[in-house]
Design a protein around this motif. Structure first.
Motif, PDB file in Angstrom:
ATOM      1  N   VAL A 121       0.299  -7.486 -13.226  1.00  0.00           N
ATOM      2  CA  VAL A 121      -0.313  -7.337 -12.062  1.00  0.00           C
ATOM      3  C   VAL A 121      -0.457  -5.332 -11.677  1.00  0.00           C
ATOM      4  CG1 VAL A 121      -0.190  -8.166  -9.875  1.00  0.00           C
ATOM      5  CG2 VAL A 121       1.007  -9.235 -11.604  1.00  0.00           C
ATOM      6  N   GLN A 122      -2.336  -5.206 -11.177  1.00  0.00           N
ATOM      7  CA  GLN A 122      -2.433  -3.535 -10.892  1.00  0.00           C
ATOM      8  C   GLN A 122      -2.171  -3.780  -9.545  1.00  0.00           C
ATOM      9  OE1 GLN A 122      -6.167  -3.047 -12.806  1.00  0.00           O
ATOM     10  NE2 GLN A 122      -6.111  -0.824 -11.269  1.00  0.00           N
ATOM     11  N   VAL A 123      -1.572  -3.129  -8.713  1.00  0.00           N
ATOM     12  CA  VAL A 123      -1.560  -2.672  -7.668  1.00  0.00           C
ATOM     13  C   VAL A 123      -2.218  -1.738  -7.250  1.00  0.00           C
ATOM     14  CG1 VAL A 123       0.034  -2.360  -6.045  1.00  0.00           C
ATOM     15  CG2 VAL A 123       0.865  -3.516  -7.797  1.00  0.00           C
ATOM     16  N   ASN A 124      -3.120  -1.746  -6.536  1.00  0.00           N
ATOM     17  CA  ASN A 124      -4.005  -0.738  -5.964  1.00  0.00           C
ATOM     18  C   ASN A 124      -3.039   0.318  -4.592  1.00  0.00           C
ATOM     19  OD1 ASN A 124      -5.597   1.102  -4.535  1.00  0.00           O
ATOM     20  ND2 ASN A 124      -6.575  -0.807  -4.134  1.00  0.00           N
ATOM     21  N   THR A 125      -1.903   0.744  -5.258  1.00  0.00           N
ATOM     22  CA  THR A 125      -1.365   1.582  -4.410  1.00  0.00           C
ATOM     23  C   THR A 125      -1.470   2.361  -3.631  1.00  0.00           C
ATOM     24  OG1 THR A 125      -0.465   3.458  -6.160  1.00  0.00           O
ATOM     25  CG2 THR A 125       1.318   1.594  -6.452  1.00  0.00           C
ATOM     26  N   GLY A 126      -2.575   3.291  -3.453  1.00  0.00           N
ATOM     27  CA  GLY A 126      -3.617   4.440  -3.487  1.00  0.00           C
ATOM     28  C   GLY A 126      -4.386   3.648  -1.686  1.00  0.00           C
ATOM     29  N   GLU A 127      -4.475   2.318  -2.038  1.00  0.00           N
ATOM     30  CA  GLU A 127      -4.900   1.327  -1.176  1.00  0.00           C
ATOM     31  C   GLU A 127      -6.674   1.709  -1.069  1.00  0.00           C
ATOM     32  OE1 GLU A 127      -3.522  -0.236   2.551  1.00  0.00           O
ATOM     33  OE2 GLU A 127      -1.048   0.262   1.934  1.00  0.00           O
ATOM     34  N   PRO A 129     -10.398   1.707  -1.420  1.00  0.00           N
ATOM     35  CA  PRO A 129     -11.570   0.144  -1.721  1.00  0.00           C
ATOM     36  C   PRO A 129     -12.568   0.747  -2.762  1.00  0.00           C
ATOM     37  CG  PRO A 129     -12.074   2.075   0.243  1.00  0.00           C
ATOM     38  CD  PRO A 129     -10.925   2.622  -0.434  1.00  0.00           C
ATOM     39  N   GLN A 130     -12.469   1.193  -3.348  1.00  0.00           N
ATOM     40  CA  GLN A 130     -13.249   0.981  -4.456  1.00  0.00           C
ATOM     41  C   GLN A 130     -12.235   0.297  -6.220  1.00  0.00           C
ATOM     42  OE1 GLN A 130     -12.185   3.764  -3.602  1.00  0.00           O
ATOM     43  NE2 GLN A 130     -11.963   5.116  -5.137  1.00  0.00           N
ATOM     44  N   LYS A 131     -11.198   1.079  -5.532  1.00  0.00           N
ATOM     45  CA  LYS A 131     -10.519   0.918  -6.966  1.00  0.00           C
ATOM     46  C   LYS A 131      -9.976  -1.357  -6.808  1.00  0.00           C
ATOM     47  CE  LYS A 131      -8.273   4.146  -8.345  1.00  0.00           C
ATOM     48  NZ  LYS A 131      -7.050   4.845  -8.575  1.00  0.00           N
ATOM     49  N   ALA A 132      -9.788  -1.555  -8.014  1.00  0.00           N
ATOM     50  CA  ALA A 132      -8.879  -2.815  -8.368  1.00  0.00           C
ATOM     51  C   ALA A 132      -7.951  -2.732  -8.050  1.00  0.00           C
ATOM     52  CB  ALA A 132      -9.516  -3.626  -9.796  1.00  0.00           C
ATOM     53  N   GLY A 133      -6.858  -3.652  -8.423  1.00  0.00           N
ATOM     54  CA  GLY A 133      -5.726  -4.244  -7.175  1.00  0.00           C
ATOM     55  C   GLY A 133      -5.286  -4.990  -6.385  1.00  0.00           C
ATOM     56  N   VAL A 134      -3.909  -5.270  -6.152  1.00  0.00           N
ATOM     57  CA  VAL A 134      -4.027  -5.923  -5.475  1.00  0.00           C
ATOM     58  C   VAL A 134      -3.068  -5.394  -4.388  1.00  0.00           C
ATOM     59  CG1 VAL A 134      -3.240  -8.666  -6.224  1.00  0.00           C
ATOM     60  CG2 VAL A 134      -1.621  -6.652  -6.123  1.00  0.00           C
ATOM     61  N   LEU A 135      -3.269  -4.863  -2.708  1.00  0.00           N
ATOM     62  CA  LEU A 135      -2.639  -4.396  -2.066  1.00  0.00           C
ATOM     63  C   LEU A 135      -1.022  -4.128  -1.928  1.00  0.00           C
ATOM     64  CD1 LEU A 135      -5.673  -4.118   0.794  1.00  0.00           C
ATOM     65  CD2 LEU A 135      -4.981  -3.196  -0.471  1.00  0.00           C
ATOM     66  N   PRO A 136      -0.349  -3.548  -1.964  1.00  0.00           N
ATOM     67  CA  PRO A 136       1.082  -2.644  -2.094  1.00  0.00           C
ATOM     68  C   PRO A 136       1.565  -4.126  -1.213  1.00  0.00           C
ATOM     69  CG  PRO A 136      -0.170  -1.085  -1.702  1.00  0.00           C
ATOM     70  CD  PRO A 136      -0.944  -1.971  -1.562  1.00  0.00           C
ATOM     71  N   GLY A 137       1.108  -4.284   0.496  1.00  0.00           N
ATOM     72  CA  GLY A 137       1.237  -5.118   0.811  1.00  0.00           C
ATOM     73  C   GLY A 137       1.248  -7.368   0.550  1.00  0.00           C
ATOM     74  N   ASP A 138       0.687  -7.279  -0.175  1.00  0.00           N
ATOM     75  CA  ASP A 138       0.225  -8.595  -1.064  1.00  0.00           C
ATOM     76  C   ASP A 138       0.901  -9.082  -2.334  1.00  0.00           C
ATOM     77  OD1 ASP A 138      -1.721  -9.038   1.010  1.00  0.00           O
ATOM     78  OD2 ASP A 138      -2.958  -8.316   0.477  1.00  0.00           O
ATOM     79  N   LEU A 156       4.273  -4.619 -13.684  1.00  0.00           N
ATOM     80  CA  LEU A 156       3.141  -3.637 -12.588  1.00  0.00           C
ATOM     81  C   LEU A 156       2.035  -2.478 -12.933  1.00  0.00           C
ATOM     82  CD1 LEU A 156       5.529  -4.201  -9.369  1.00  0.00           C
ATOM     83  CD2 LEU A 156       3.589  -6.186 -10.476  1.00  0.00           C
ATOM     84  N   MET A 157       1.279  -2.729 -12.943  1.00  0.00           N
ATOM     85  CA  MET A 157       0.132  -1.356 -13.213  1.00  0.00           C
ATOM     86  C   MET A 157      -0.287  -0.809 -11.864  1.00  0.00           C
ATOM     87  SD  MET A 157      -2.673  -0.967 -13.215  1.00  0.00           S
ATOM     88  CE  MET A 157      -4.535  -1.433 -15.113  1.00  0.00           C
ATOM     89  N   CYS A 158      -0.347   0.670 -11.930  1.00  0.00           N
ATOM     90  CA  CYS A 158      -0.849   0.723 -11.106  1.00  0.00           C
ATOM     91  C   CYS A 158      -2.100   2.421 -11.874  1.00  0.00           C
ATOM     92  CB  CYS A 158      -0.432   2.027  -9.972  1.00  0.00           C
ATOM     93  SG  CYS A 158       0.714   3.328 -10.246  1.00  0.00           S
ATOM     94  N   ILE A 159      -2.681   2.771 -10.989  1.00  0.00           N
ATOM     95  CA  ILE A 159      -3.495   3.820 -11.524  1.00  0.00           C
ATOM     96  C   ILE A 159      -3.523   4.644  -9.338  1.00  0.00           C
ATOM     97  CG2 ILE A 159      -5.527   4.832 -11.804  1.00  0.00           C
ATOM     98  CD1 ILE A 159      -6.578   2.323 -13.019  1.00  0.00           C
ATOM     99  N   PRO A 160      -3.274   5.979  -9.884  1.00  0.00           N
ATOM    100  CA  PRO A 160      -2.656   6.389  -9.180  1.00  0.00           C
ATOM    101  C   PRO A 160      -4.495   7.700  -8.735  1.00  0.00           C
ATOM    102  CG  PRO A 160      -0.219   7.229 -10.676  1.00  0.00           C
ATOM    103  CD  PRO A 160      -1.641   6.534 -10.899  1.00  0.00           C
ATOM    104  N   PRO A 161      -4.771   7.455  -7.300  1.00  0.00           N
ATOM    105  CA  PRO A 161      -5.884   8.373  -6.817  1.00  0.00           C
ATOM    106  C   PRO A 161      -5.207   9.996  -7.594  1.00  0.00           C
ATOM    107  CG  PRO A 161      -4.893   7.091  -4.759  1.00  0.00           C
ATOM    108  CD  PRO A 161      -3.209   6.741  -6.234  1.00  0.00           C
ATOM    109  N   VAL A 162      -6.613  10.187  -7.770  1.00  0.00           N
ATOM    110  CA  VAL A 162      -6.603  11.260  -8.396  1.00  0.00           C
ATOM    111  C   VAL A 162      -6.215  12.590  -7.805  1.00  0.00           C
ATOM    112  CG1 VAL A 162      -8.849  10.187  -9.379  1.00  0.00           C
ATOM    113  CG2 VAL A 162      -9.083  11.537  -7.572  1.00  0.00           C
ATOM    114  N   ASP A 163      -6.700  12.404  -6.262  1.00  0.00           N
ATOM    115  CA  ASP A 163      -6.365  13.826  -5.088  1.00  0.00           C
ATOM    116  C   ASP A 163      -5.097  13.492  -4.427  1.00  0.00           C
ATOM    117  OD1 ASP A 163      -6.986  11.833  -3.876  1.00  0.00           O
ATOM    118  OD2 ASP A 163      -8.050  12.258  -2.124  1.00  0.00           O
ATOM    119  N   GLU A 164      -3.928  12.829  -5.068  1.00  0.00           N
ATOM    120  CA  GLU A 164      -2.152  12.422  -4.439  1.00  0.00           C
ATOM    121  C   GLU A 164      -1.866  12.357  -5.268  1.00  0.00           C
ATOM    122  OE1 GLU A 164      -1.779   8.759  -2.226  1.00  0.00           O
ATOM    123  OE2 GLU A 164      -4.070   9.145  -1.190  1.00  0.00           O
TER     124      GLU A 164
END
Length: 216
Positions: A121-127, A129-138, A156-164
């Motif tokens: 499951v891809q999780v959009n850890t950085g929340e 808006p332009q990136k796929a993945g379920v939000l951490p809270g969901d 689970l899978m994630c792609i962290p934001p490039v600036d964090e």
């Protein structure tokens, strides 16, 4: 950088983290790479590869599979529902399960085909808006729904934001996985895979550090 160098860095990162040797799977991300570079990595004995697009994988890999045994393909990019059947017939793992419609489609196809790849499951850890993945809270609810559908969720899978700092996102993903009883963590790429291994990655997705920069 070479495949041997990456393997050595992974082995050292495993040791530093007190991880068992070989506990991390290296996915060589071959998207948009020239055929000769992919063949060189195959000739070096590597067999686990990642592709971003179903169509590119469908064109590239049948000839290689005719020449090399034991190739395992991981889809690491977004999956459209209309490509789901083709993906399921070709890959051994999908790292981008990111929405209910796709989960329902995969469950239906699994019933029809009698098999299903491992799923992350891809999780959009950085929340973002332009990136796929379920939000951490969901994520908890989505994992539960996938299990209700009978899907083989490995992790689970994630792609962290490039600036964090990626470690913050790796730690968050590990926390979500642990509370859902999942032991698979697909996280870490060419620039940060050692940090990911320190925080529990079981699969790292490395492209340019193995193959070099993509042409063009």
């Amino acid at each position: 950088m070479t495949l041997d160098t990456i393997r050595d860095r992974i082995a050292r990162a495993e040791a530093r983290a007190g991880r068992a040797p070989g506990s991390v799977t290296l996915i060589a991300v071959s998207k948009q790479q020239p055929e000769d570079r992919v063949a060189a990595v195959l000739d070096a004995g590597h067999r686990v590869f990642g592709e971003n697009r179903v169509q590119e994988a469908a064109t590239r890999w049948p000839p290689f599979r005719a020449r090399y045994e034991g190739i395992a393909l991981h889809l690491v990019g977004p999956l459209q529902t209309n490509k789901a059947r083709q993906a399921m017939e070709m890959v051994q793992a999908i790292h981008s399960l990111d929405r209910p419609k796709l989960a329902t489609t995969l469950a239906r196809l699994a019933d029809e085909l009698g098999h299903c790849p491992e799923l992350f499951v891809q999780v959009n850890t950085g929340e973002e808006p332009q990136k796929a993945g379920v939000l951490p809270g969901d994520a908890d609810g989505f994992v539960a729904e996938c299990r209700r559908l009978g899907l083989p969720v490995r992790g689970l899978m994630c792609i962290p934001p490039v600036d964090e700092a990626p470690s913050l996102h790796f730690a968050l993903l590990a926390k979500i996985a642990a509370r859902n009883g999942l032991d698979g963590l697909s996280m870490g790429m060419s620039g940060d895979f050692e940090e990911a291994i320190a925080l529990g990655a079981t699969h790292v997705r490395v492209g340019s550090a193995i193959f070099g920069a993509r042409p063009g």
